[in-house]
Design a protein around this motif. Structure first.
Motif, PDB file in Angstrom:
ATOM      1  N   ALA A 133      42.191  41.251  39.688  1.00 46.84           N
ATOM      2  CA  ALA A 133      41.288  40.814  38.612  1.00 46.84           C
ATOM      3  C   ALA A 133      42.031  40.756  37.278  1.00 46.84           C
ATOM      4  O   ALA A 133      41.806  39.846  36.464  1.00 46.84           O
ATOM      5  N   VAL A 134      42.916  41.727  37.055  1.00 44.80           N
ATOM      6  CA  VAL A 134      43.705  41.747  35.819  1.00 44.80           C
ATOM      7  C   VAL A 134      44.620  40.524  35.760  1.00 44.80           C
ATOM      8  O   VAL A 134      44.707  39.832  34.733  1.00 44.80           O
ATOM      9  N   MET A 135      45.304  40.222  36.850  1.00 47.69           N
ATOM     10  CA  MET A 135      46.224  39.078  36.862  1.00 47.69           C
ATOM     11  C   MET A 135      45.464  37.762  36.714  1.00 47.69           C
ATOM     12  O   MET A 135      45.957  36.818  36.064  1.00 47.69           O
ATOM     13  N   ALA A 136      44.286  37.686  37.288  1.00 42.64           N
ATOM     14  CA  ALA A 136      43.471  36.472  37.143  1.00 42.64           C
ATOM     15  C   ALA A 136      43.040  36.291  35.690  1.00 42.64           C
ATOM     16  O   ALA A 136      43.042  35.166  35.161  1.00 42.64           O
ATOM     17  N   ALA A 137      42.686  37.401  35.036  1.00 39.82           N
ATOM     18  CA  ALA A 137      42.278  37.332  33.631  1.00 39.82           C
ATOM     19  C   ALA A 137      43.439  36.900  32.744  1.00 39.82           C
ATOM     20  O   ALA A 137      43.278  36.094  31.819  1.00 39.82           O
ATOM     21  N   ILE A 138      44.631  37.408  33.025  1.00 45.83           N
ATOM     22  CA  ILE A 138      45.817  37.042  32.241  1.00 45.83           C
ATOM     23  C   ILE A 138      46.137  35.553  32.412  1.00 45.83           C
ATOM     24  O   ILE A 138      46.475  34.859  31.442  1.00 45.83           O
ATOM     25  N   SER A 139      46.000  35.061  33.640  1.00 46.29           N
ATOM     26  CA  SER A 139      46.323  33.647  33.905  1.00 46.29           C
ATOM     27  C   SER A 139      45.365  32.698  33.195  1.00 46.29           C
ATOM     28  O   SER A 139      45.690  31.518  32.988  1.00 46.29           O
ATOM     29  N   SER A 140      44.200  33.180  32.822  1.00 42.98           N
ATOM     30  CA  SER A 140      43.212  32.328  32.156  1.00 42.98           C
ATOM     31  C   SER A 140      43.331  32.353  30.628  1.00 42.98           C
ATOM     32  O   SER A 140      42.609  31.623  29.935  1.00 42.98           O
ATOM     33  N   ILE A 141      44.236  33.180  30.102  1.00 43.73           N
ATOM     34  CA  ILE A 141      44.406  33.280  28.649  1.00 43.73           C
ATOM     35  C   ILE A 141      45.139  32.040  28.134  1.00 43.73           C
ATOM     36  O   ILE A 141      46.152  31.630  28.696  1.00 43.73           O
ATOM     37  N   ARG A 142      44.632  31.470  27.054  1.00 39.30           N
ATOM     38  CA  ARG A 142      45.315  30.341  26.427  1.00 39.30           C
ATOM     39  C   ARG A 142      46.416  30.877  25.521  1.00 39.30           C
ATOM     40  O   ARG A 142      46.162  31.616  24.595  1.00 39.30           O
ATOM     41  N   ARG A 143      47.650  30.558  25.810  1.00 41.99           N
ATOM     42  CA  ARG A 143      48.838  31.010  25.086  1.00 41.99           C
ATOM     43  C   ARG A 143      48.894  32.553  24.992  1.00 41.99           C
ATOM     44  O   ARG A 143      48.823  33.127  23.910  1.00 41.99           O
ATOM     45  N   PRO A 144      48.996  33.241  26.115  1.00 38.26           N
ATOM     46  CA  PRO A 144      49.082  34.712  26.076  1.00 38.26           C
ATOM     47  C   PRO A 144      50.403  35.160  25.452  1.00 38.26           C
ATOM     48  O   PRO A 144      51.430  34.483  25.581  1.00 38.26           O
ATOM     49  N   TYR A 165      49.833  45.408  33.056  1.00 34.95           N
ATOM     50  CA  TYR A 165      49.740  44.991  34.460  1.00 34.95           C
ATOM     51  C   TYR A 165      50.902  45.451  35.332  1.00 34.95           C
ATOM     52  O   TYR A 165      50.898  45.230  36.543  1.00 34.95           O
ATOM     53  N   TRP A 166      51.927  46.114  34.741  1.00 38.87           N
ATOM     54  CA  TRP A 166      53.058  46.594  35.546  1.00 38.87           C
ATOM     55  C   TRP A 166      53.692  47.769  34.834  1.00 38.87           C
ATOM     56  O   TRP A 166      53.740  47.802  33.587  1.00 38.87           O
ATOM     57  N   GLU A 167      54.155  48.752  35.596  1.00 41.97           N
ATOM     58  CA  GLU A 167      54.816  49.903  34.974  1.00 41.97           C
ATOM     59  C   GLU A 167      56.004  50.375  35.809  1.00 41.97           C
ATOM     60  O   GLU A 167      56.035  50.231  37.039  1.00 41.97           O
ATOM     61  N   TYR A 168      56.964  50.932  35.099  1.00 39.74           N
ATOM     62  CA  TYR A 168      58.064  51.697  35.710  1.00 39.74           C
ATOM     63  C   TYR A 168      58.052  53.036  35.000  1.00 39.74           C
ATOM     64  O   TYR A 168      58.097  53.096  33.761  1.00 39.74           O
TER      65      TYR A 168
END
Length: 420
Positions: A250-261, A293-296
């Protein structure tokens, strides 16, 4: 034959030895410590055992656990048989049983203990998790069943007692829902007897005491939750009340829908006690939402090993903004082909960066970032000795927050206070 009037809430607990661990949590004045002490005495009269009572600081026993056990012995009319010695603190029974008292502030003295089959950790939330695990190793006997009783007032959900006996988001450990315990009051699962109590369960309390606990609701809601309700929660002022966790897809889908993230990566360096924390983030500038959305997140690794772990940043030439306090490490990564840039740090930057992150309407974190969740979900502001909030200090050292600071060092979140 011993006759003793007890609170009905604790009747079953007094004689239940079906599990290895017994975890008692409750509010102020619920009488949990009293009934643990009574349970100890009854068991040691019945069976010859060596029992250990532990607190974080040894000297606190004298006015708490030792005093309480001695009081019960006298009240039962057994002080002519059970000997309570104060120097050193020790209680001896006519059948050879004994209770010894130790503090985790003097761990060397634990090594001399043998054949302990029963341990009570009073105010166990004050004891470090490493100490708890060491005490499990001290619990041994060739023939007798082993038991450990832990009693405490509830504290923050970031405390090890909550993470071990209920939920640990970071390690994805789910043992028991604490809300279920508050409702059902007694639950036996995972070789653990759980017991919850409040002042309402103590029939010997004056009504004026409960009224004082109720008054806390008006001036200290956090203390009211602990003292009156006996429930875990968040102690203090949350730094990011807008922080929430969502499914990774859901997080990745939301990011992909952002205009100019705005895509950023931030890193905090560490080694021994601290951690290398590297986060990948996306900012929705129109809606003021920060996505993580990602961590090390790792320590005890040198620069060479860390470089191998995050080689994708080298191959993809992703820029990392990192802690400027460690220029040698930044230089090393850049020589290895990474793109690492020192983030701006200045006097008061901790406070300014924190205020900036607080201006996001939402901070949405992927459920695949357990360390970020563990550090930020229940992060609270520190307080000084006068109980005043310190705006740039926290209850823990949050390395993932530092990574966010650095990653967004030159991005300004709209300040609504100044917008009109």
């Amino acid at each position: 034959m011993i006759e003793k009037e007890v609170n009905p809430r604790f009747e079953d607990f007094l004689f239940d030895w079906s599990t290895k661990f017994q975890f008692l949590v409750g509010g102020y004045g619920s009488s949990k410590s009293y009934h643990v002490a009574l349970k100890f005495i009854l068991k040691l009269l019945e069976e010859k055992r060596t029992a250990l009572v532990v607190r974080e600081v040894y000297d606190t026993h004298r006015e708490s656990t030792f005093s309480l056990l001695e009081e019960i012995v006298i009240d039962l009319g057994l002080d002519h048989k059970i000997k309570c010695g104060s120097s050193p603190m020790q209680i001896r029974f006519p059948n050879g049983s004994k209770i010894i008292f130790k503090g985790m502030d003097k761990p060397a003295k634990l090594k001399s203990i043998n054949n302990v089959s029963l341990i009570w950790l009073e105010e166990c939330s004050e004891i470090k998790y490493a100490g708890f695990k060491e005490l499990i190793g001290r619990l041994r006997h060739p023939s007798l069943p082993l038991h450990m009783i832990l009693s405490t007032n509830p504290v923050s959900k970031s405390n090890w007692t909550y993470k071990h006996f209920f939920k640990d988001e970071k390690k994805k450990v789910y043992v028991l829902d604490d809300e279920r315990l508050y409702e059902e009051k007694t639950i036996v699962t995972n070789n653990t007897y759980y017991h919850h109590s409040t002042a309402d369960d103590n029939l010997f309390l004056p009504s004026s005491y409960i009224e004082q606990l109720e008054e806390m609701k008006a001036y200290d809601p956090d203390l009211h939750r602990i003292a009156r309700k006996g429930q875990f929660g968040i102690n203090g002022t949350r730094v990011f009340p807008q922080f929430e966790v969502q499914n990774h897809d859901a997080v990745m889908a939301a990011i992909s829908s952002i205009r100019r993230p705005l895509l950023r990566n931030g890193m905090d360096f560490g080694f021994a006690d601290s951690y290398n924390a590297l986060l990948r983030m996306a900012v929705d500038r129109e809606n003021l939402i920060l996505y993580i959305y990602w961590e090390y997140y790792k320590n005890q690794t040198d620069d060479e090993d860390t470089a191998k772990d995050i080689v994708a940043f080298q191959k993809n030439r992703w820029e990392i903004r990192a802690d400027s306090a460690d220029p040698k490490t930044i230089s090393y990564f850049n020589k290895k082909g990474f793109r690492v840039k020192a983030a701006k740090k200045f006097q008061g930057s901790r406070l300014q960066y924190t205020k900036k992150i607080k201006r996001f309407k939402k901070i949405i974190c992927s459920d695949q970032c357990p360390s970020t969740i563990d550090e930020l979900k229940y992060l609270t502001l520190a307080v000084n000795k006068d109980g005043e909030v310190i705006e740039d200090q926290f209850n823990i050292d949050p390395h993932t927050l530092s990574a966010i600071w650095y990653g967004l060092d030159d991005y300004e979140v709209q300040d609504l206070k100044r917008a009109y």
